[in-house]
Write an enzyme that holds these catalytic residues in place. Sequence first.
Site, mmCIF file in Angstrom:
data_model
loop_
_atom_site.group_PDB
_atom_site.id
_atom_site.type_symbol
_atom_site.label_atom_id
_atom_site.label_comp_id
_atom_site.label_asym_id
_atom_site.label_seq_id
_atom_site.Cartn_x
_atom_site.Cartn_y
_atom_site.Cartn_z
ATOM 1 N N GLY A 358 0.829 -1.191 0.000
ATOM 2 C CA GLY A 358 0.000 0.000 0.000
ATOM 3 C C GLY A 358 0.860 1.237 0.000
ATOM 4 N N PRO A 359 0.237 2.381 -0.222
ATOM 5 C CG PRO A 359 -1.363 3.989 -0.628
ATOM 6 C CD PRO A 359 -1.179 2.531 -0.507
ATOM 7 N N PRO A 360 2.542 4.868 1.167
ATOM 8 C CG PRO A 360 4.341 6.216 0.602
ATOM 9 C CD PRO A 360 3.099 5.643 0.062
ATOM 10 N N GLY A 361 2.321 5.581 4.635
ATOM 11 C CA GLY A 361 1.513 6.275 5.647
ATOM 12 C C GLY A 361 0.150 5.677 5.894
ATOM 13 C CB VAL A 362 -2.031 3.186 4.360
ATOM 14 C CG1 VAL A 362 -2.358 4.153 3.260
ATOM 15 C CG2 VAL A 362 -1.075 2.136 3.888
ATOM 16 N N GLY A 363 -0.277 2.836 7.381
ATOM 17 C CA GLY A 363 -0.238 2.107 8.653
ATOM 18 C C GLY A 363 0.229 0.681 8.530
ATOM 19 C CE LYS A 364 3.480 -0.094 3.394
ATOM 20 N NZ LYS A 364 3.078 1.276 3.097
ATOM 21 C CB THR A 365 5.466 -0.007 10.003
ATOM 22 O OG1 THR A 365 6.012 0.090 8.709
ATOM 23 C CG2 THR A 365 6.511 -0.499 10.959
ATOM 24 C CB SER A 678 -4.868 2.126 -16.396
ATOM 25 O OG SER A 678 -4.223 3.274 -15.926
ATOM 26 C CE LYS A 721 -5.879 3.941 -12.176
ATOM 27 N NZ LYS A 721 -5.888 2.920 -13.224
#
Lengths: 789, 123
Positions: A358-365, A678, A721
């Site tokens: 996912g994009p940065p900052g979405v809370g993966k870590t 796309s 999108k």
Amino acid sequence: MNKDTQADIYTLPVFPLRRSVLLPTIAGPFAAGRKGSISALEAASNSGDKTLITATQRDASIESPGVDDLHPFATRGVVRRLFRSEETLEVIIEGLERVRIESVGQEGDRLMARAIPAPVFLEPGAESEALKREIVSLVGEFQALIPQLGQLNVENLIERTRDPMHLVYVLGALLELDYEKAQHLLDASEQNQAMKLLLGYMRKEYEVLKLRREIAGEAESEAGREQRKYLLRQQMKAIQKELGEAGGGDTAPQELRERLDQAELPEPVRDEAQRELGRLEGIPAASPEHGVIRNRLELILELPWMRRTEDNLDLARARQVLDADHYDLTEIKERILEQLAVLRLNPEAKASILCFVGPPGVGKTSLGQSIARALGREFERFSLGGLRDEAELRGHRRTYVGAMPGRIIQAMRRAGSANPLLMLDEVDKLGQDFRGDPASALLEILDPAQNYEFRDNYLDLPFDLSRVLFITTANTLDTIPGPLLDRMEVLRLSGYSDEEKLEIARRYILERQRTQAGLAPEQFQVPEETLLRVIRHYTREAGVRELERRIGRLARKIALRIAEGREIPDTVSPDRLHEFLGRERFRPEAARQQVPPGVATGLAWTPTGGDVLYVEAIVLPEEGKLTLTGQLGDVMKESAQAAQNWVLSQAERLQIMHPRAGLHIHVPAGAIPKDGPSAGVTMAVAVASIYTGRPARVDTAMTGEITLSGLVLPVGGVKEKVLAARRTGLDRVILPRQNEKDLEDLPDTVRDAMAFVLADRIDDVLRAAIPELLREAESTAPAASPKGS
Amino acid sequence: MDHEWIRLTRRLVLTRRDRLLPTRWLPPADLYATPDGWLLKVEMAGVAPESISVRLSGRSITIEGQRRDTLLAAGHTCYSMEIAYCTFQRTFDLPIDLDRAHVSSEYDLGMLLVTITPETRLP
């Protein structure tokens, strides 16, 4: 019987002491091995009152001391216990009084001394009273540091001691002063002098003790830890020297052996460690080899070979923890709970390797952290970003100078349990060059069929990683090598919509930043409209990192006002936001209100979320030429060509006047590189629009790949999108029909507010995008909301 | 590090305590109330009777003296010694004024027997 009658002169056997001093009123154990000492002790034990004189040797290395080798101030003592073993006598001698040796003579093997009592000159008065009180208060502080000392009731002892010198000697013995200091204490012939000496020693000992305490207490703190260890080692050395235990040798092997005996190790590992320890003992401490072996042994001893933490398999609790830390992300939480349920039914189940994309900052870590918390496992993470060398992962061979174990083994050592949750961040940013390919090393590590005996080059022993729960994170899957991707179960975390961000800000960020800034709840009232304005006008991101920074800044600004005593607003209203955060950073890109023919609205996926992009086309006077600008990648260029040629192939049906005219397609913003298939449908709409002279609808955005036979193929990143379209104010989106399922990822609020057109063929797209172009066609395009279809 | 540390501290404290423990020899004693007053028995094995002194002061009675080894012979070698040959002192507090009591002592079978009879009977 040995007392001369004319004066108090003793003639007694002398027991010469090496590196120790017997103080009056103190009893202490001694061992005698030298002939002279044994003879003196035998003489004493054969006397009626068992007394002798203990005198400390000036130089411990002298075997048969004479009068000049002994300190003149000595102690008359009585043998209280005696035990004879083969070669030595072990005795406990109690000191009786301080004496001065006048002369020494030889008598057989032993020395006989003529000594006169030398009582310490007592000086009752203000100074001695002050010294005594100082000593008593220092003893109190000692007791605060060593609770066990409290059992001795030293204070009681002091109270009852009438002779202040008794107190001095008892404390001297308690401090375990080294023999030189103890001799100084014995040499002191005046009470105050002795007390001052004692105070000095006590203060020093106290400082040492306090420092040790401090170190023991703060051992957890990271900062300055190394320095403390160094200090502690210095102190240990000083203490050992004071205790006369220095021995001068290297204590590392014994220490390691003790640890090895206590450590829980599998047999092969223990054998190897024993072997290594044997080698260590044979190598001088100065040799560089010594350090290498020692480091490896320490690593072996510290690794959690058998130690495991108990998993917390309480599903309800796990759900609670996950929900408390993260908003929504239902699918991923569900997946974690599944894993938990499986572990509960089959504790030996091999966990699959999860990959959060996912994009940065979405809370993966942070999601990884809360999973560890929910499971009750240790959490360790390291980043693979920019890692180029395979040895970083798998360790260097010990033959290299400065060799270290790899990151995996280091992480296990830090985790301290054999089943931690290990998070490998940025797995998509692994480097690769001539030094090796870390991705290939990861293959072994992440394969449950191989990693039960992972062999680190440095450790050179098989280590079981199969109990580790691996989670990797990535921003994109494109750069992850296929075989590696194949080993992982991909879970996508897409960007958040404004509504979701608002919810996250309300539930988590506001509270956190408020507490961090030290504000009371009533001092930091941020209504929803304000939050929404921060989200829309001060941040542009898929995650919430920047949002958190902005809110943090807002909180700090308010804290500053409070600190300066200025008034603060009851609530932060949207129109006052600029006072705190400055000028607005972003203006939501408003959808164009009117477009000429040849412009179509497309949607793009970027690592930071989605974006709206316009494809612009104009006709050129030159025949058949196609110019493409706007930093387009190869795939995008090709899809532009496909779009043009498909449109031209339909020239008749679309009633195109000048099919041979050249074309220029531009995709702003010109400085940003773009690629991917796309934008195919957008290109097709733009081309069809410019050739037919009919403008496309401005309220409609679109995405989809096209083929020359006129099909619309599905694309990725639909959620991002659609959210971008919504942010821009576009409420109608054309999507490939095969992407219909992706609409379920959208928040209900967004889904309900928007209209979706699902397209199978380019015709469907054209019908929906350019009104009246295909009016004569048999049916109208099916407009559908996802629920309806 | 911590473990080592705790071990070291513990050892220090324990050895320090040991060093204080073998203090003075305290001869064991029994105290009896008798129809006439009190009887104090003190274990005095090996102590020459003339080296024992009994002191009275107010309500406390102090037995002190020194035990010396008198059973010595030339040519003997000591292999183990546990008996304390040293000065000793014990003090007992009684609920009567000893200045106005009759106190007598005798030495029998290695025991010192101190008989205390108050001048006026206690009610």
